[in-house]
Design an enzyme around this catalytic site. Structure first.
Site, PDB file in Angstrom:
ATOM      1  N   SER A   1     -63.242  44.847 -30.658  1.00 51.69           N
ATOM      2  CA  SER A   1     -64.592  44.500 -30.606  1.00 51.69           C
ATOM      3  C   SER A   1     -64.880  44.274 -29.033  1.00 51.69           C
ATOM      4  O   SER A   1     -64.324  43.747 -28.475  1.00 51.69           O
ATOM      5  CB  SER A   1     -64.929  43.555 -31.765  1.00 51.69           C
ATOM      6  OG  SER A   1     -66.417  43.306 -31.608  1.00 51.69           O
TER       7      SER A   1
ATOM      8  N   TYR B   1     -64.877  35.382 -36.396  1.00 49.41           N
ATOM      9  CA  TYR B   1     -64.721  36.714 -35.993  1.00 49.41           C
ATOM     10  C   TYR B   1     -64.328  37.036 -34.610  1.00 49.41           C
ATOM     11  O   TYR B   1     -63.549  37.835 -34.370  1.00 49.41           O
ATOM     12  CB  TYR B   1     -66.254  37.357 -36.374  1.00 49.41           C
ATOM     13  CG  TYR B   1     -66.179  38.758 -36.328  1.00 49.41           C
ATOM     14  CD1 TYR B   1     -65.580  39.603 -37.320  1.00 49.41           C
ATOM     15  CD2 TYR B   1     -66.849  39.424 -35.141  1.00 49.41           C
ATOM     16  CE1 TYR B   1     -65.310  40.902 -37.320  1.00 49.41           C
ATOM     17  CE2 TYR B   1     -66.627  40.832 -35.062  1.00 49.41           C
ATOM     18  CZ  TYR B   1     -66.027  41.630 -36.163  1.00 49.41           C
ATOM     19  OH  TYR B   1     -66.091  43.138 -36.152  1.00 49.41           O
TER      20      TYR B   1
HETATM   21  N1  LIG Z   1     -69.783  47.890 -37.214  1.00 48.30           N
HETATM   22  C1  LIG Z   1     -69.731  47.254 -36.141  1.00 48.30           C
HETATM   23  O1  LIG Z   1     -71.076  46.947 -35.422  1.00 48.30           O
HETATM   24  C2  LIG Z   1     -68.268  46.881 -35.611  1.00 48.30           C
HETATM   25  C3  LIG Z   1     -68.389  46.502 -34.334  1.00 48.30           C
HETATM   26  C4  LIG Z   1     -67.319  46.011 -33.543  1.00 48.30           C
HETATM   27  C5  LIG Z   1     -65.885  46.097 -34.444  1.00 48.30           C
HETATM   28  N2  LIG Z   1     -66.211  46.465 -35.708  1.00 48.30           N
HETATM   29  C6  LIG Z   1     -64.985  46.700 -36.467  1.00 48.30           C
HETATM   30  O2  LIG Z   1     -64.740  47.961 -37.061  1.00 48.30           O
HETATM   31  C7  LIG Z   1     -63.812  47.995 -38.073  1.00 48.30           C
HETATM   32  C8  LIG Z   1     -64.473  48.973 -39.175  1.00 48.30           C
HETATM   33  O3  LIG Z   1     -65.698  48.213 -39.788  1.00 48.30           O
HETATM   34  P1  LIG Z   1     -67.075  49.186 -40.073  1.00 48.30           P
HETATM   35  O4  LIG Z   1     -67.869  48.812 -38.963  1.00 48.30           O
HETATM   36  O5  LIG Z   1     -66.624  50.589 -40.188  1.00 48.30           O
HETATM   37  O6  LIG Z   1     -67.499  48.424 -41.320  1.00 48.30           O
HETATM   38  P2  LIG Z   1     -67.083  49.060 -42.823  1.00 48.30           P
HETATM   39  O7  LIG Z   1     -68.057  50.119 -43.101  1.00 48.30           O
HETATM   40  O8  LIG Z   1     -67.565  47.760 -43.612  1.00 48.30           O
HETATM   41  O9  LIG Z   1     -65.722  48.987 -43.266  1.00 48.30           O
HETATM   42  C9  LIG Z   1     -64.634  48.028 -43.259  1.00 48.30           C
HETATM   43  C10 LIG Z   1     -63.314  48.831 -43.712  1.00 48.30           C
HETATM   44  O10 LIG Z   1     -62.448  47.903 -43.739  1.00 48.30           O
HETATM   45  C11 LIG Z   1     -61.806  47.762 -45.178  1.00 48.30           C
HETATM   46  N3  LIG Z   1     -61.434  46.534 -45.495  1.00 48.30           N
HETATM   47  C12 LIG Z   1     -61.793  45.345 -45.497  1.00 48.30           C
HETATM   48  N4  LIG Z   1     -61.129  44.600 -46.161  1.00 48.30           N
HETATM   49  C13 LIG Z   1     -59.946  45.011 -46.484  1.00 48.30           C
HETATM   50  C14 LIG Z   1     -58.713  44.645 -46.881  1.00 48.30           C
HETATM   51  N5  LIG Z   1     -58.347  43.489 -47.090  1.00 48.30           N
HETATM   52  N6  LIG Z   1     -57.716  45.388 -47.237  1.00 48.30           N
HETATM   53  C15 LIG Z   1     -57.740  46.794 -46.865  1.00 48.30           C
HETATM   54  N7  LIG Z   1     -58.997  47.374 -46.410  1.00 48.30           N
HETATM   55  C16 LIG Z   1     -60.167  46.469 -46.051  1.00 48.30           C
HETATM   56  C17 LIG Z   1     -63.187  48.295 -46.089  1.00 48.30           C
HETATM   57  O11 LIG Z   1     -62.373  49.067 -47.342  1.00 48.30           O
HETATM   58  P3  LIG Z   1     -62.399  48.334 -48.732  1.00 48.30           P
HETATM   59  O12 LIG Z   1     -63.863  47.660 -48.968  1.00 48.30           O
HETATM   60  O13 LIG Z   1     -62.534  49.497 -49.522  1.00 48.30           O
HETATM   61  O14 LIG Z   1     -61.245  47.666 -48.880  1.00 48.30           O
HETATM   62  C18 LIG Z   1     -63.825  49.043 -45.233  1.00 48.30           C
HETATM   63  O15 LIG Z   1     -63.044  50.403 -45.241  1.00 48.30           O
HETATM   64  C19 LIG Z   1     -63.520  46.510 -38.512  1.00 48.30           C
HETATM   65  O16 LIG Z   1     -62.383  45.963 -38.011  1.00 48.30           O
HETATM   66  C20 LIG Z   1     -64.895  45.969 -37.585  1.00 48.30           C
HETATM   67  O17 LIG Z   1     -64.323  44.535 -37.597  1.00 48.30           O
HETATM   68  C21 LIG Z   1     -67.285  46.892 -36.396  1.00 48.30           C
END
Ligand SMILES: NC(=O)c1ccc[n+]([C@@H]2O[C@H](COP(=O)([O-])OP(=O)(O)OC[C@H]3O[C@@H](n4cnc5c(N)ncnc54)[C@H](OP(=O)(O)O)[C@@H]3O)[C@@H](O)[C@H]2O)c1
Length: 256
Positions: free
Chosen positions: A144, A157
């Site tokens: 991130s 986080y």
């Molecule tokens: N959105 C932002 O602003 C942002 C910014 C910087 C970094 N990120 C990072 O980007 C990545 C993806 O997040 P996103 O923004 O796409 O959000 P998201 O739509 O909430 O996706 C998160 C994903 O992680 C999976 N997940 C969560 N806990 C898990 C577990 N214990 N085992 C397996 N899978 C798990 C969820 O799947 P299930 O619920 O089906 O398990 C979901 O597919 C994350 O690492 C997040 O920290 C996001």
């Protein structure tokens, strides 16, 4: 096609950045293993890939549980014979973690570290031996912008994402001799389920929205595809001399 004949595991591919990555990698010729805990959402990612003549399976697994990850890796090898790419993208940012440190519960601390950091460790630990068998691979971790700079009320986080950034470098050093490259993508705020509550509040509050936009020189929030394209480059052979790097995908957030 940029990933022709490659096999890619993508964790957190049931929504958001991971789903966009799964669709893009499949469009570029990869056979994709969609990983997450939500079966219906995982099957929906697979349905979309098959709808464009792509190849994918869903394997339900929790990245914080070693037995489930081991089973997922075994299933991948049984189905597709090898693993070329691992996109360690699963992550959480629970509402209960958005507090000053003194108000943060030990349980929430452990939960975030278990998924965001231990999850990368466990999945990599079980995939790397398979990559060594076939002469190499590419691992992309989702860190991130806050894996490089801190943010108020996000202590666990930012700690977890700082951990992912340094774990990326440590893995890059350990596995360069095996031709396994390890890099991370570092998004700022991206339009996904994770950010939806925050973005909704910000859009309803002109001052908050203005403050956020003032931190993003390119003047918009990211899309899941913005991050997926960065991961695609790191997954492909086009980045074959890049390892241990952090690719900022943040509209310039960390440039100032
Ligand atoms: N959105 C932002 O602003 C942002 C910014 C910087 C970094 N990120 C990072 O980007 C990545 C993806 O997040 P996103 O923004 O796409 O959000 P998201 O739509 O909430 O996706 C998160 C994903 O992680 C999976 N997940 C969560 N806990 C898990 C577990 N214990 N085992 C397996 N899978 C798990 C969820 O799947 P299930 O619920 O089906 O398990 C979901 O597919 C994350 O690492 C997040 O920290 C996001």
């Amino acid at each position: 096609m940029r990933l022709k004949d490659k096999v890619a595991i993508i964790t957190g591919a049931t929504s958001g950045i991971g789903r966009a990555g799964a669709i893009l990698f499949a469009r570029e010729g990869a056979k994709v293993v969609v990983v997450g805990r939500r079966k219906a959402a995982g099957e929906e990612t697979v349905r979309r890939i098959k709808g464009m003549e792509g190849e994918a399976i869903f394997v339900k697994a929790d990245v914080s549980k070693a037995s489930e990850i081991k089973r997922m890796v075994d299933k991948t090898v049984q189905t597709y014979g090898k693993i070329d790419i691992l996109f360690n993208n699963a992550g959480i940012l629970p509402e209960a973690s958005k507090k000053q440190l003194k108000d943060l519960s030990e349980e929430v601390w452990d939960q975030v570290m278990a998924v965001n950091v231990k999850g990368v460790f466990l999945t990599s630990k079980h995939v790397i031996p398979e990559m060594i068998k076939t002469g190499g691979g590419s691992i992309i971790n989702t860190s991130s912008n806050v894996g490089h700079i801190a943010m108020k009320h996000r202590s666990v986080y930012v700690t977890s994402k700082g951990g992912v950034t340094l774990l990326t470098k440590a893995m890059a050093l350990d596995y360069a001799p095996y031709n396994i490259r390890v890099n991370c993508v570092c998004p700022a705020v991206v339009e996904t389920e994770m950010a939806s509550a925050f973005l909704k509040t910000a859009r309803e509050d002109e001052k908050l929205w203005g403050e956020m936009m003032s931190k993003i020189p390119l003047g918009r929030v990211g899309t899941p595809e913005d991050v997926a394209y960065a991961a695609l480059f790191l997954a492909s052979d086009e980045s074959s001399w890049i390892t241990g790097s952090s690719l900022m995908v943040d509209g310039g957030y960390t440039a100032q």
